[in-house]
Design an enzyme around this catalytic site. Structure first.
Site, PDB file in Angstrom:
ATOM      1  N   ASP A 118       0.811  -1.215   0.000  1.00 28.48           N
ATOM      2  CA  ASP A 118       0.000   0.000   0.000  1.00 28.48           C
ATOM      3  C   ASP A 118       0.847   1.269   0.000  1.00 28.48           C
ATOM      4  O   ASP A 118       0.570   2.200  -0.739  1.00 28.48           O
ATOM      5  CB  ASP A 118      -0.994   0.000   1.181  1.00 28.48           C
ATOM      6  CG  ASP A 118      -0.320  -0.217   2.525  1.00 28.48           C
ATOM      7  OD1 ASP A 118       0.870  -0.611   2.556  1.00 28.48           O
ATOM      8  OD2 ASP A 118      -0.965  -0.003   3.565  1.00 28.48           O
ATOM      9  N   ASP A 121       7.232   4.061   2.619  1.00 24.93           N
ATOM     10  CA  ASP A 121       7.457   5.135   3.577  1.00 24.93           C
ATOM     11  C   ASP A 121       8.972   5.251   3.808  1.00 24.93           C
ATOM     12  O   ASP A 121       9.691   5.765   2.958  1.00 24.93           O
ATOM     13  CB  ASP A 121       6.667   4.774   4.841  1.00 24.93           C
ATOM     14  CG  ASP A 121       6.577   5.893   5.850  1.00 24.93           C
ATOM     15  OD1 ASP A 121       6.497   7.055   5.463  1.00 24.93           O
ATOM     16  OD2 ASP A 121       6.594   5.607   7.060  1.00 24.93           O
ATOM     17  N   LYS A 149       5.804   8.060  -0.221  1.00 21.80           N
ATOM     18  CA  LYS A 149       6.052   9.244   0.611  1.00 21.80           C
ATOM     19  C   LYS A 149       7.576   9.462   0.630  1.00 21.80           C
ATOM     20  O   LYS A 149       8.242   9.086   1.593  1.00 21.80           O
ATOM     21  CB  LYS A 149       5.546   8.914   2.019  1.00 21.80           C
ATOM     22  CG  LYS A 149       4.866  10.026   2.764  1.00 21.80           C
ATOM     23  CD  LYS A 149       4.725   9.611   4.208  1.00 21.80           C
ATOM     24  CE  LYS A 149       3.314   9.408   4.632  1.00 21.80           C
ATOM     25  NZ  LYS A 149       3.208   9.187   6.093  1.00 21.80           N
ATOM     26  N   PHE A 170       0.085  12.069   7.886  1.00 27.33           N
ATOM     27  CA  PHE A 170      -0.330  10.797   8.484  1.00 27.33           C
ATOM     28  C   PHE A 170      -1.603  10.332   7.787  1.00 27.33           C
ATOM     29  O   PHE A 170      -2.686  10.793   8.101  1.00 27.33           O
ATOM     30  CB  PHE A 170      -0.542  10.953   9.990  1.00 27.33           C
ATOM     31  CG  PHE A 170      -0.535   9.624  10.705  1.00 27.33           C
ATOM     32  CD1 PHE A 170      -1.307   8.562  10.266  1.00 27.33           C
ATOM     33  CD2 PHE A 170       0.266   9.445  11.809  1.00 27.33           C
ATOM     34  CE1 PHE A 170      -1.286   7.332  10.908  1.00 27.33           C
ATOM     35  CE2 PHE A 170       0.294   8.224  12.471  1.00 27.33           C
ATOM     36  CZ  PHE A 170      -0.487   7.174  12.011  1.00 27.33           C
TER      37      PHE A 170
HETATM   38  C1  PRP Z   1       2.999  -0.425   6.636  1.00 24.41           C
HETATM   39  C2  PRP Z   1       2.674  -0.485   5.147  1.00 24.41           C
HETATM   40  C3  PRP Z   1       3.983  -0.872   4.513  1.00 24.41           C
HETATM   41  C4  PRP Z   1       5.018  -0.324   5.466  1.00 24.41           C
HETATM   42  C5  PRP Z   1       5.682   0.871   4.879  1.00 24.41           C
HETATM   43  O1  PRP Z   1       2.896  -1.702   7.151  1.00 24.41           O
HETATM   44  O2  PRP Z   1       1.653  -1.411   4.880  1.00 24.41           O
HETATM   45  O3  PRP Z   1       4.110  -2.279   4.409  1.00 24.41           O
HETATM   46  O4  PRP Z   1       4.344   0.035   6.677  1.00 24.41           O
HETATM   47  O5  PRP Z   1       6.586   1.451   5.758  1.00 24.41           O
HETATM   48  P1  PRP Z   1       8.157   1.467   5.545  1.00 24.41           P
HETATM   49  O6  PRP Z   1       8.420   1.875   4.119  1.00 24.41           O
HETATM   50  O7  PRP Z   1       8.608   2.514   6.537  1.00 24.41           O
HETATM   51  O8  PRP Z   1       8.673   0.115   5.857  1.00 24.41           O
HETATM   52  P2  PRP Z   1       2.614  -2.039   8.686  1.00 24.41           P
HETATM   53  O9  PRP Z   1       3.833  -2.608   9.283  1.00 24.41           O
HETATM   54  O10 PRP Z   1       2.026  -0.845   9.370  1.00 24.41           O
HETATM   55  O11 PRP Z   1       1.593  -3.216   8.582  1.00 24.41           O
HETATM   56  P3  PRP Z   1       0.111  -3.238   7.943  1.00 24.41           P
HETATM   57  O12 PRP Z   1       0.285  -3.323   6.439  1.00 24.41           O
HETATM   58  O13 PRP Z   1      -0.482  -4.472   8.501  1.00 24.41           O
HETATM   59  O14 PRP Z   1      -0.608  -1.983   8.350  1.00 24.41           O
END
Ligand code: PRP
Length: 200
Positions: A118, A121, A149, A170
């Site tokens: 999704d 980051d 982002k 956010f």
């Molecule tokens: C979120 C999102 C990405 C990741 C991105 O996952 O779904 O996989 O963070 O962040 P990064 O680029 O800083 O690694 P999360 O761990 O929150 O799990 P989720 O998908 O279950 O919400």
């Protein structure tokens, strides 16, 4: 031009936040119709690139559910689907330590792998996942994210297919959560700071 270069930059809209969410959501960043339009064009690009290839889509749980469902039904080539569970714990607004909660079921050696997530980051999740998958010998390995982002990146990483390039806000909704809430919003919105700064 590759698809990442054609990522749509978005700014906050002044569209009204639907009533049930107005208490916690400050603004609509990407309305439902714009999500669908962009996903249609991403899917067309991916379908053109992957036609005729033995392809495995690897979707990362859980945030990708909405994007994945809308993307998948528009992909016009035979494919296999598998999931990996990966979460960053450590909570709040920062990405904490990565934990794998589900491993791949399918073999990917010699197959073309497209990882779907999704949001990109800090890049920590996709750096780790792609390093892990690369060791399994895929014929090719690319990544597709709905949201990018770039201001948050802590190391080098670019996705191959990007839906929207977003500012450092956010965001929740359309699969993205805060504390496992808001995933069901049909749009991407910006969370009000009181939600994550004040204890529940
Ligand atoms: C979120 C999102 C990405 C990741 C991105 O996952 O779904 O996989 O963070 O962040 P990064 O680029 O800083 O690694 P999360 O761990 O929150 O799990 P989720 O998908 O279950 O919400």
């Amino acid at each position: 031009m590759n698809s990442a270069a054609s990522a749509v930059p978005v700014r906050l809209t002044d569209l009204p936040v639907p009533a049930p969410h107005a208490g916690d959501v400050d603004a609509v960043l990407i309305p439902a119709e714009q999500l669908q339009e962009r996903i249609t064009s991403l899917a067309a690009q991916i379908s053109a690139d992957y036609a005729g290839r033995d392809t495995v889509i690897v979707a990362l749980l859980s945030g990708t559910v909405m994007f994945l469902a809308d993307l998948l039904r528009r992909l016009e080539f035979p494919l296999r689907l598998d999931f990996m569970g990966v979460s960053s714990y450590g909570g709040g607004t920062e990405s904490g330590q990565l934990v794998y909660t589900k491993e791949l079921k399918l073999g990917i050696r010699g197959r073309h792998v497209l990882v779907v997530d999704d949001i990109l980051d800090t890049g920590k999740t996709l750096r780790s996942v792609t390093a892990k998958l690369a060791e399994l010998g895929p014929a090719s390995l690319k990544t597709c994210v709905l949201l990018d982002k770039p201001e948050r990146r802590t190391g080098r990483f670019d996705a191959d297919y990007v839906g929207f390039r977003i500012p450092n806000l956010f965001v929740v909704g359309y699969g993205l959560d805060y504390d496992e809430r808001y995933r069901n919003l049909p749009f991407v919105g910006v969370l009000k700071p009181h939600v994550y700064t004040e204890p529940a």
